[in-house]
Design an enzyme around this catalytic site. Structure first.
Site, PDB file in Angstrom:
ATOM      1  N   GLU A 114      -4.379  17.495  -5.685  1.00 49.99           N
ATOM      2  CA  GLU A 114      -3.936  16.108  -5.731  1.00 49.99           C
ATOM      3  C   GLU A 114      -3.299  15.721  -4.399  1.00 49.99           C
ATOM      4  O   GLU A 114      -2.436  16.439  -3.898  1.00 49.99           O
ATOM      5  CB  GLU A 114      -2.929  15.926  -6.873  1.00 49.99           C
ATOM      6  CG  GLU A 114      -3.593  16.026  -8.231  1.00 49.99           C
ATOM      7  CD  GLU A 114      -2.657  16.517  -9.320  1.00 49.99           C
ATOM      8  OE1 GLU A 114      -1.437  16.334  -9.202  1.00 49.99           O
ATOM      9  OE2 GLU A 114      -3.159  17.113 -10.297  1.00 49.99           O
ATOM     10  N   GLU A 156      -5.140  19.195 -13.770  1.00 49.59           N
ATOM     11  CA  GLU A 156      -4.946  20.557 -13.262  1.00 49.59           C
ATOM     12  C   GLU A 156      -5.739  21.596 -14.044  1.00 49.59           C
ATOM     13  O   GLU A 156      -6.288  22.526 -13.461  1.00 49.59           O
ATOM     14  CB  GLU A 156      -3.468  20.936 -13.259  1.00 49.59           C
ATOM     15  CG  GLU A 156      -2.646  20.239 -12.172  1.00 49.59           C
ATOM     16  CD  GLU A 156      -2.093  18.899 -12.609  1.00 49.59           C
ATOM     17  OE1 GLU A 156      -2.425  18.436 -13.726  1.00 49.59           O
ATOM     18  OE2 GLU A 156      -1.315  18.301 -11.839  1.00 49.59           O
ATOM     19  N   PHE A 215       3.297  21.150  -7.425  1.00 48.62           N
ATOM     20  CA  PHE A 215       4.560  21.865  -7.627  1.00 48.62           C
ATOM     21  C   PHE A 215       4.253  22.979  -8.630  1.00 48.62           C
ATOM     22  O   PHE A 215       3.545  22.733  -9.609  1.00 48.62           O
ATOM     23  CB  PHE A 215       5.632  20.992  -8.283  1.00 48.62           C
ATOM     24  CG  PHE A 215       6.221  19.895  -7.442  1.00 48.62           C
ATOM     25  CD1 PHE A 215       5.466  18.811  -7.017  1.00 48.62           C
ATOM     26  CD2 PHE A 215       7.577  19.913  -7.111  1.00 48.62           C
ATOM     27  CE1 PHE A 215       6.030  17.783  -6.274  1.00 48.62           C
ATOM     28  CE2 PHE A 215       8.149  18.876  -6.370  1.00 48.62           C
ATOM     29  CZ  PHE A 215       7.371  17.814  -5.950  1.00 48.62           C
ATOM     30  N   ASP A 262       5.928  23.984 -10.908  1.00 50.84           N
ATOM     31  CA  ASP A 262       6.399  23.543 -12.223  1.00 50.84           C
ATOM     32  C   ASP A 262       5.278  22.965 -13.095  1.00 50.84           C
ATOM     33  O   ASP A 262       5.379  22.965 -14.310  1.00 50.84           O
ATOM     34  CB  ASP A 262       7.469  22.467 -12.049  1.00 50.84           C
ATOM     35  CG  ASP A 262       8.540  22.858 -11.050  1.00 50.84           C
ATOM     36  OD1 ASP A 262       9.666  23.120 -11.465  1.00 50.84           O
ATOM     37  OD2 ASP A 262       8.240  22.922  -9.843  1.00 50.84           O
ATOM     38  N   PHE A 263       4.219  22.464 -12.467  1.00 51.22           N
ATOM     39  CA  PHE A 263       3.147  21.836 -13.239  1.00 51.22           C
ATOM     40  C   PHE A 263       2.145  22.862 -13.767  1.00 51.22           C
ATOM     41  O   PHE A 263       1.133  22.505 -14.362  1.00 51.22           O
ATOM     42  CB  PHE A 263       2.391  20.791 -12.398  1.00 51.22           C
ATOM     43  CG  PHE A 263       3.267  19.803 -11.676  1.00 51.22           C
ATOM     44  CD1 PHE A 263       4.558  19.522 -12.118  1.00 51.22           C
ATOM     45  CD2 PHE A 263       2.810  19.149 -10.542  1.00 51.22           C
ATOM     46  CE1 PHE A 263       5.376  18.615 -11.447  1.00 51.22           C
ATOM     47  CE2 PHE A 263       3.615  18.239  -9.866  1.00 51.22           C
ATOM     48  CZ  PHE A 263       4.898  17.975 -10.314  1.00 51.22           C
ATOM     49  N   HIS A 273      10.902  20.136 -11.289  1.00 48.47           N
ATOM     50  CA  HIS A 273      10.347  20.080  -9.929  1.00 48.47           C
ATOM     51  C   HIS A 273      11.079  21.022  -8.974  1.00 48.47           C
ATOM     52  O   HIS A 273      11.056  20.808  -7.763  1.00 48.47           O
ATOM     53  CB  HIS A 273      10.461  18.664  -9.348  1.00 48.47           C
ATOM     54  CG  HIS A 273       9.482  17.670  -9.897  1.00 48.47           C
ATOM     55  ND1 HIS A 273       9.609  17.110 -11.140  1.00 48.47           N
ATOM     56  CD2 HIS A 273       8.358  17.126  -9.359  1.00 48.47           C
ATOM     57  CE1 HIS A 273       8.613  16.256 -11.346  1.00 48.47           C
ATOM     58  NE2 HIS A 273       7.838  16.248 -10.284  1.00 48.47           N
TER      59      HIS A 273
HETATM   60  C1  LIG Z   1       1.073  17.602 -14.438  1.00 49.19           C
HETATM   61  C2  LIG Z   1       1.523  16.937 -13.189  1.00 49.19           C
HETATM   62  N1  LIG Z   1       0.670  16.884 -12.148  1.00 49.19           N
HETATM   63  C3  LIG Z   1       1.040  16.279 -11.008  1.00 49.19           C
HETATM   64  C4  LIG Z   1       2.267  15.705 -10.886  1.00 49.19           C
HETATM   65  C5  LIG Z   1       2.692  15.051  -9.581  1.00 49.19           C
HETATM   66  N2  LIG Z   1       2.712  13.603  -9.756  1.00 49.19           N
HETATM   67  C6  LIG Z   1       3.827  12.947 -10.095  1.00 49.19           C
HETATM   68  S1  LIG Z   1       3.560  11.328 -10.331  1.00 49.19           S
HETATM   69  C7  LIG Z   1       1.946  11.493  -9.926  1.00 49.19           C
HETATM   70  C8  LIG Z   1       1.056  10.297  -9.952  1.00 49.19           C
HETATM   71  C9  LIG Z   1       1.076   9.657 -11.272  1.00 49.19           C
HETATM   72  O1  LIG Z   1       0.227   8.572 -11.269  1.00 49.19           O
HETATM   73  P1  LIG Z   1       0.210   7.591 -12.488  1.00 49.19           P
HETATM   74  O2  LIG Z   1       0.103   8.353 -13.751  1.00 49.19           O
HETATM   75  O3  LIG Z   1      -0.833   6.591 -12.225  1.00 49.19           O
HETATM   76  O4  LIG Z   1       1.669   6.929 -12.475  1.00 49.19           O
HETATM   77  P2  LIG Z   1       2.317   6.054 -11.307  1.00 49.19           P
HETATM   78  O5  LIG Z   1       3.020   6.992 -10.384  1.00 49.19           O
HETATM   79  O6  LIG Z   1       1.254   5.319 -10.634  1.00 49.19           O
HETATM   80  O7  LIG Z   1       3.311   5.193 -11.995  1.00 49.19           O
HETATM   81  C10 LIG Z   1       1.615  12.804  -9.628  1.00 49.19           C
HETATM   82  C11 LIG Z   1       0.289  13.272  -9.232  1.00 49.19           C
HETATM   83  C12 LIG Z   1       3.138  15.811 -11.984  1.00 49.19           C
HETATM   84  N3  LIG Z   1       4.380  15.307 -11.925  1.00 49.19           N
HETATM   85  N4  LIG Z   1       2.744  16.414 -13.125  1.00 49.19           N
END
Ligand SMILES: Cc1ncc(C[n+]2csc(CCOP(=O)(O)OP(=O)(O)O)c2C)c(N)n1
Ligand SMILES: [Mg+2]
Lengths: 336, 340
Positions: A31, A62, A85, A87-88, A131
């Site tokens: 990502e 993932e 991270f 954590d994920f 995180h």
């Molecule tokens: C399982 C997981 N994968 C990746 C992340 C990292 N991450 C945090 S927010 C995000 C984007 C989320 O996008 P969206 O669901 O469209 O929400 P937005 O931020 O646009 O409000 C990512 C990839 C995470 N927190 N948890």
């Protein structure tokens, strides 16, 4: 010629780029690894160099893309997947634990899974419970995963190239605090000399980052830096600490550990992972098995005291090992 | 059906409240982080994901909810919690990491829990979606008329939890409403590069769930679609999926360089600011004057200033507090050992 200095993030990105140039089977998925260059900069410049076919931004899937890396690896590719991270990992745990780690064994050695799963670890900046974890012990506990946890730009590059060339699944953990990111607390050790040409560092070779004679500090990742700072202070008090950077947990360099303990007779383990059932306990068990008679004092360990990482600064600072904490523990160990 | 003046003004006020809160948090966040940005510094350290630009979604949905309706949210939770009716003081204190905060400083901005409002959120994308399914299951088992709502981003619609949750909710005919906030990006990855269908509403069919896509900048459109979905769920007729197309006006998190944005797109979207759109509608109808708007803004600013003062004056939790709350029973043997 002056030594070339790189941040750890750039050292990792360079290692990946050089292997992608050398071996067309190598590609990378994750990502925000393309245009963004990786949230922690470990893939900066790769998209520009290799294009979107080999540097693939993925959806937030993932389980899907880590599982796809397993499948591509069994078909002879050399995928690298970035889990943003550590954590994920939970959403992909089955692919990591039951597939990536076990296919080679279950197939009786007939199927290889030559992939790298790289991921960011560590806290200290108030990113809270989901995180900030390290978790390398969890993966080291599972048979079938090689576990690499570098602490310096030089080691990061050599270990990454080694990881990509390795025929087994390798998890590669970089601490956010060693990457040399402009938006993290400055860390002078996050920038260091890195040769331009590709080189490898074999797994299972700990590195004595500082020699000493009074006690052995066993550690890795950002805690190497904290331990070196602590050793500096301890030296002023007349305590000579040896700091050993384990660099890889699987395989583990038992010989270097035992040799040092036999020399200093005292051991302190500094670990940013959870305390119970993890790295610190494992190291103490090995020392008890192989060098118990050489110890002048019970081993000591500093680790996260079996609580999730709290958000609030004073709480978080209380649970993550600090330079002062290491100094204090070393003093106590010497007083035993 | 045309909405009443009272309803529209309520929505307007809520949207202004959320925006004012978020923009103030942004200012506070940069305290101690200038001229050199250090994520660990200042009164509010760590990551910060703000909701500015998406207010119409939280306001339009939560206007239909009661305090006892469970809501699960995401890493970008402030708007949802404010719209649910949180005590701003305790929320702000949590963002500051203070003892008086909703979670006594253990959670922080991404992990806000308010059991009185049946609200939870977290930092794992998609993590809250199954919790809404479980809350709806509990409601159904007890024969209550409550509704569980899950907010999440369009990025989260690509994770397994979304798909499993929708199937369960449909299969068990649960009183749940799923709100996809399609703000076009998951960090730097645009929806067009992450999802092969154009709208997540199309995915409803795969699970036998009624689904619609609405203009998430238009609070009336959100309000109407959510009203139908919530009523349907309260009547025991099962879940609904709503995708609200919106835009975040700030970076993914504060400090996001946003190099990935095509030039000019944000400016374009800002022309459809949901608050300005509603203000115009209200003014056209003669229901809001410039003075009214200013009075609302001042009132919200004062409320938030009060919350901020409370947060600043509150004490940090003592360091030993880090060791409590792992278990309900604090005298658990493992915890005691760790204390030693
Ligand atoms: C399982 C997981 N994968 C990746 C992340 C990292 N991450 C945090 S927010 C995000 C984007 C989320 O996008 P969206 O669901 O469209 O929400 P937005 O931020 O646009 O409000 C990512 C990839 C995470 N927190 N948890
Ligand atoms: Mg999004």
């Amino acid at each position: 010629m002056a030594e070339r200095l790189l941040t750890t993030a750039r050292a990792i990105a360079e290692a990946i780029a050089q292997e992608m140039e050398r071996d067309e089977r190598v590609f990378i998925m994750g990502e925000d690894i393309g245009a963004y260059g990786g949230i922690f900069g470990a893939t900066q410049g790769l998209l520009e160099k290799f294009g979107p076919e080999r540097v693939m931004d993925t959806p937030i899937s993932e389980m899907g893309f880590i599982g796809a890396a397993v499948g591509a690896a069994t078909e002879g590719m050399r995928p690298i997947a970035e889990l943003m991270f550590v954590d994920f990992f939970g959403v992909a745990m089955d692919q990591i634990f039951n597939h990536m780690a076990k296919i080679h064994y279950m197939s009786g050695g007939n199927v290889n899974v030559p992939m790298v799963l790289m991921t960011a670890i560590g806290g200290g900046y108030s990113d809270a419970a989901q995180h900030s974890q390290c978790l390398y012990s969890l993966f080291a506990h599972t048979p079938g995963i090689k576990v690499v946890v570098p602490s310096t730009p030089y080691d990061a590059k050599g270990l990454m190239i080694q990881a990509i060339r390795d025929d087994d699944p390798v998890m590669y953990f970089f601490h956010k605090g060693i990457m040399g990111l402009g938006w993290m607390a400055p860390n002078p050790r996050a920038t260091g000399p890195v040769p331009e040409e590709p080189y490898t560092i074999p797994f299972g070779q700990a590195d004595v980052k500082r020699e000493g004679s009074d006690l052995t500090i066993l550690t890795l990742s950002l805690m190497v830096h904290r331990s070196l700072d602590a050793a500096e202070q301890l030296a002023e008090e007349g305590i000579s600490a040896e700091v050993i950077d384990l660099r890889t947990l699987v395989p583990l360099d038992r010989a270097t550990i035992i040799e040092s303990v036999k020399k200093t007779h005292r051991v302190l383990i500094v670990d940013e992972d959870y305390k119970s059932f993890g790295m610190s306990g494992e190291l103490i068990a090995i020392i008890a098995e192989e060098a118990l008679d050489y110890l002048d004092a019970p081993p000591k360990r500093l680790a996260v005291p079996d609580v999730p990482i709290p958000y609030s600064r004073p709480l978080e600072q209380a649970v993550i090992p600090s330079v002062e904490g290491i100094v204090q523990a070393a003093r106590e160990l010497m007083a035993e | 059906m045309a909405l009443s003046r009272e309803t529209l003004l309520g929505l307007y006020e809520m949207m202004v409240k959320i925006r004012t809160f978020e923009e103030r948090v942004a200012e506070i966040y940069y305290e101690g982080k200038q001229p050199v940005f250090n994520i660990a510094a200042g009164p509010v350290p760590g990551e910060m994901h703000l909701y500015s630009g998406q207010e119409a979604v939280a306001a339009g949905v939560c206007a239909h909810l009661r305090p006892d309706d469970p809501v699960t949210s995401t890493h970008r939770p402030h708007g949802h919690l404010i719209a649910k009716g949180v005590d701003l003081k305790r929320m702000m204190a949590e963002i500051f990491g203070k003892e008086t905060g909703l979670c006594h400083g253990k959670g922080g901005h991404m992990h806000l829990f308010d059991p009185e409002l049946h609200f939870g959120c977290g930092g794992i994308v998609g993590g809250g979606i199954p919790h809404a399914v479980g809350a709806a299951l509990a409601i159904k088992k007890r024969g209550e008329d409550r509704v569980a709502v899950s907010f999440f981003g369009e990025g989260a619609a690509n994770i397994g939890a979304f798909h499993e949750s929708l199937n369960l909710a449909a299969l068990w005919k649960l009183p749940a409403v799923f709100i996809v906030e399609d703000n076009l990006y998951a960090i730097s990855v645009p929806k067009t590069a992450s999802t092969a269908v154009r709208s997540n509403a199309e995915r409803g069919a795969a699970y036998g769930i009624p689904a619609v896509q609405v203009d998430g900048q238009d609070v009336v459109a959100v309000y109407e679609a959510a009203g139908e979905a919530v009523e349907r769920a309260r009547r025991g007729e099962g879940p609904t999926l709503i995708e609200a197309v919106c835009y975040r006006f700030r970076g993914h998190f504060e400090g996001d360089p946003e190099h990935y944005l095509p030039e000019g797109t944000k400016e374009q979207w800002k022309q459809r600011d949901p608050i300005a759109l509603l203000a115009k509608q209200l003014k056209d109808q003669g229901w809001l004057t410039d003075e009214d708007a200013q009075a609302i803004e001042e009132r919200m600013t004062a409320l938030i200033a009060e919350a901020e003062a409370f947060a600043r004056e509150s004490a940090y939790p003592p360091p030993e507090a880090a060791l409590t709350d792992v278990f309900v029973q604090a005298e658990s043997p493992r915890e005691e050992q760790s204390h030693g």
